[in-house]
Scaffold this motif. Structure first.
Motif, PDB file in Angstrom:
ATOM      1  N   VAL A 211       8.663   6.539  -7.949  1.00  0.00           N
ATOM      2  CA  VAL A 211       7.767   7.099  -6.936  1.00  0.00           C
ATOM      3  C   VAL A 211       8.243   8.482  -6.528  1.00  0.00           C
ATOM      4  N   ARG A 212       7.307   9.408  -6.467  1.00  0.00           N
ATOM      5  CA  ARG A 212       7.598  10.760  -5.982  1.00  0.00           C
ATOM      6  C   ARG A 212       6.608  11.134  -4.889  1.00  0.00           C
ATOM      7  N   ASN A 213       7.111  11.872  -3.899  1.00  0.00           N
ATOM      8  CA  ASN A 213       6.273  12.427  -2.834  1.00  0.00           C
ATOM      9  C   ASN A 213       5.447  11.363  -2.129  1.00  0.00           C
ATOM     10  N   ALA A 214       6.108  10.271  -1.758  1.00  0.00           N
ATOM     11  CA  ALA A 214       5.435   9.226  -1.003  1.00  0.00           C
ATOM     12  C   ALA A 214       5.484   9.542   0.486  1.00  0.00           C
ATOM     13  N   LYS A 215       4.382   9.330   1.152  1.00  0.00           N
ATOM     14  CA  LYS A 215       4.338   9.525   2.603  1.00  0.00           C
ATOM     15  C   LYS A 215       4.810   8.271   3.324  1.00  0.00           C
ATOM     16  N   LYS A 216       4.349   7.114   2.861  1.00  0.00           N
ATOM     17  CA  LYS A 216       4.745   5.848   3.481  1.00  0.00           C
ATOM     18  C   LYS A 216       4.354   4.682   2.575  1.00  0.00           C
ATOM     19  N   ILE A 217       4.966   3.536   2.842  1.00  0.00           N
ATOM     20  CA  ILE A 217       4.609   2.293   2.159  1.00  0.00           C
ATOM     21  C   ILE A 217       4.353   1.242   3.226  1.00  0.00           C
ATOM     22  N   ASN A 218       3.185   0.629   3.172  1.00  0.00           N
ATOM     23  CA  ASN A 218       2.824  -0.425   4.117  1.00  0.00           C
ATOM     24  C   ASN A 218       2.932  -1.787   3.434  1.00  0.00           C
TER      25      ASN A 218
ATOM     26  N   GLU B 278       0.853  -1.192   0.000  1.00  0.00           N
ATOM     27  CA  GLU B 278       0.000   0.000   0.000  1.00  0.00           C
ATOM     28  C   GLU B 278       0.887   1.240   0.000  1.00  0.00           C
ATOM     29  N   LEU B 279       0.852   1.981  -1.087  1.00  0.00           N
ATOM     30  CA  LEU B 279       1.643   3.207  -1.215  1.00  0.00           C
ATOM     31  C   LEU B 279       0.741   4.407  -0.953  1.00  0.00           C
ATOM     32  N   VAL B 280       1.100   5.213   0.048  1.00  0.00           N
ATOM     33  CA  VAL B 280       0.326   6.402   0.410  1.00  0.00           C
ATOM     34  C   VAL B 280       1.151   7.641   0.068  1.00  0.00           C
ATOM     35  N   THR B 281       0.586   8.547  -0.722  1.00  0.00           N
ATOM     36  CA  THR B 281       1.299   9.749  -1.143  1.00  0.00           C
ATOM     37  C   THR B 281       1.073  10.883  -0.152  1.00  0.00           C
ATOM     38  N   GLU B 282       1.886  11.941  -0.278  1.00  0.00           N
ATOM     39  CA  GLU B 282       1.729  13.114   0.582  1.00  0.00           C
ATOM     40  C   GLU B 282       0.365  13.767   0.389  1.00  0.00           C
ATOM     41  N   ALA B 283      -0.224  13.588  -0.800  1.00  0.00           N
ATOM     42  CA  ALA B 283      -1.541  14.156  -1.085  1.00  0.00           C
ATOM     43  C   ALA B 283      -2.679  13.316  -0.521  1.00  0.00           C
ATOM     44  N   GLY B 284      -2.332  12.166   0.062  1.00  0.00           N
ATOM     45  CA  GLY B 284      -3.357  11.313   0.641  1.00  0.00           C
ATOM     46  C   GLY B 284      -3.910  10.261  -0.305  1.00  0.00           C
ATOM     47  N   ASP B 285      -3.367  10.199  -1.519  1.00  0.00           N
ATOM     48  CA  ASP B 285      -3.800   9.158  -2.462  1.00  0.00           C
ATOM     49  C   ASP B 285      -3.179   7.820  -2.062  1.00  0.00           C
ATOM     50  N   THR B 286      -3.918   6.743  -2.327  1.00  0.00           N
ATOM     51  CA  THR B 286      -3.461   5.402  -1.967  1.00  0.00           C
ATOM     52  C   THR B 286      -3.466   4.498  -3.192  1.00  0.00           C
ATOM     53  N   LYS B 287      -2.377   3.783  -3.393  1.00  0.00           N
ATOM     54  CA  LYS B 287      -2.285   2.816  -4.478  1.00  0.00           C
ATOM     55  C   LYS B 287      -1.961   1.448  -3.890  1.00  0.00           C
ATOM     56  N   HIS B 288      -2.593   0.415  -4.449  1.00  0.00           N
ATOM     57  CA  HIS B 288      -2.407  -0.942  -3.935  1.00  0.00           C
ATOM     58  C   HIS B 288      -1.766  -1.825  -5.000  1.00  0.00           C
TER      59      HIS B 288
END
Length: 268
Positions: A227-234, A107-117
């Motif tokens: 990947v750019r501007n990622a907040k976190k990866i779960n 689960e990739l969460v961006t600084e903008a709050g978007d989530t990609k799985h």
């Protein structure tokens, strides 16, 4: 039975595919369906099977895989090309029974709050190409370490024999629903310190990577994502599994022995 065949374009592979199609065409209850199959038969190597997995990952809960190898023995391709007749006979002589292996959910969460799985069969890695990767590593939302180095690799048990093993990680039996994290060239000195050892976490736990760079590369089973501007990866064990037809499915430690050690009589 709806069957799809995925293959590479090597000469031997194409010959096997032709033979396979000819054999299956004689079965009255077979329908070739590349869109919604019940069974996916791959002919080639592990890379061919991994590509097929990602092609059908949205249908993974309703598909069984069978791998035929046309090169050296792989970890997902149990049947040899000369055994195609036996494989087809076995497919129709018994009720289906599956071996189930865990998958990695990313689960990739961006600084903008978007989530990609994403789903991975083998592993996912986080790297920087020309600079050091710095990231905070959390286990179950608790800070574990601050990492500095080339990158990190998180693998499934079946993926433990791939990139993870080359990094010094342990080989884990696929019946264990565990994730493994291995470091890629970590920096360890008087200032920077990591565990400097692969770790294996329990099925209900998860790993979070919080990168301190605005640009890095993430791979999913070898496919590269910038990947750019990622907040976190779960990272966690997915609720989904990949299923292989159990008939002919080689004992796991036999596959490990064949792949990395070879015939024990070779030394005599």
């Amino acid at each position: 039975m709806r069957i799809a065949i995925a293959h590479n374009n090597n000469d031997e592979t194409l010959q096997v595919v032709a033979r396979l199609k000819s054999l299956l065409a004689t079965k009255s209850d077979v329908v070739f369906d590349a869109k919604y199959p019940d069974v996916v038969i791959t002919v080639g190597g592990d890379g061919t099977l991994i590509n097929a997995f990602h092609r059908y990952e949205s249908q993974i809960s309703s598909i069984r895989f069978i791998g035929i190898h046309t090169g050296h023995l792989g970890f997902y391709t149990d049947w040899r090309s000369v055994d195609v007749d036996k494989m087809v006979d076995a497919l129709f002589l018994r009720e289906p029974e599956s071996a189930k292996y865990p998958l990695l959910e990313v689960e990739l969460v961006t600084e903008a709050g978007d989530t990609k799985h994403y789903l991975a069969l083998n592993e996912s890695a986080v790297k920087r190409i020309s600079h050091t990767l710095e990231a905070n590593i959390y286990i179950d939302d608790q800070l574990f370490e601050n990492f500095r180095g080339d990158g990190l690799c998180i693998s499934t048990p079946t993926g433990s024999t791939g990139y993870n093993k080359s990094l010094g990680g342990a080989v884990i039996h696929p019946q264990l629903k565990a994730l493994q994290m291995a470091e890629i060239a970590s920096i360890n000195n008087r200032v920077f310190r990591t565990l400097s050892s692969p770790i294996v976490i329990a099925p209900e736990q998860w790993i979070t990577i919080v990168p301190k760079a605005d640009h890095f590369v993430m791979t999913i089973d070898g496919s590269q994502i910038n990947v750019r501007n990622a907040k976190k990866i779960n990272y966690r064990i997915s609720n989904k599994v990949i299923r292989f037809d159990r008939f002919g499915h080689t004992y796991f430690w036999t596959r490990v022995q064949n792949a990395f050690i070879g015939d024990k009589d070779d030394d005599f």
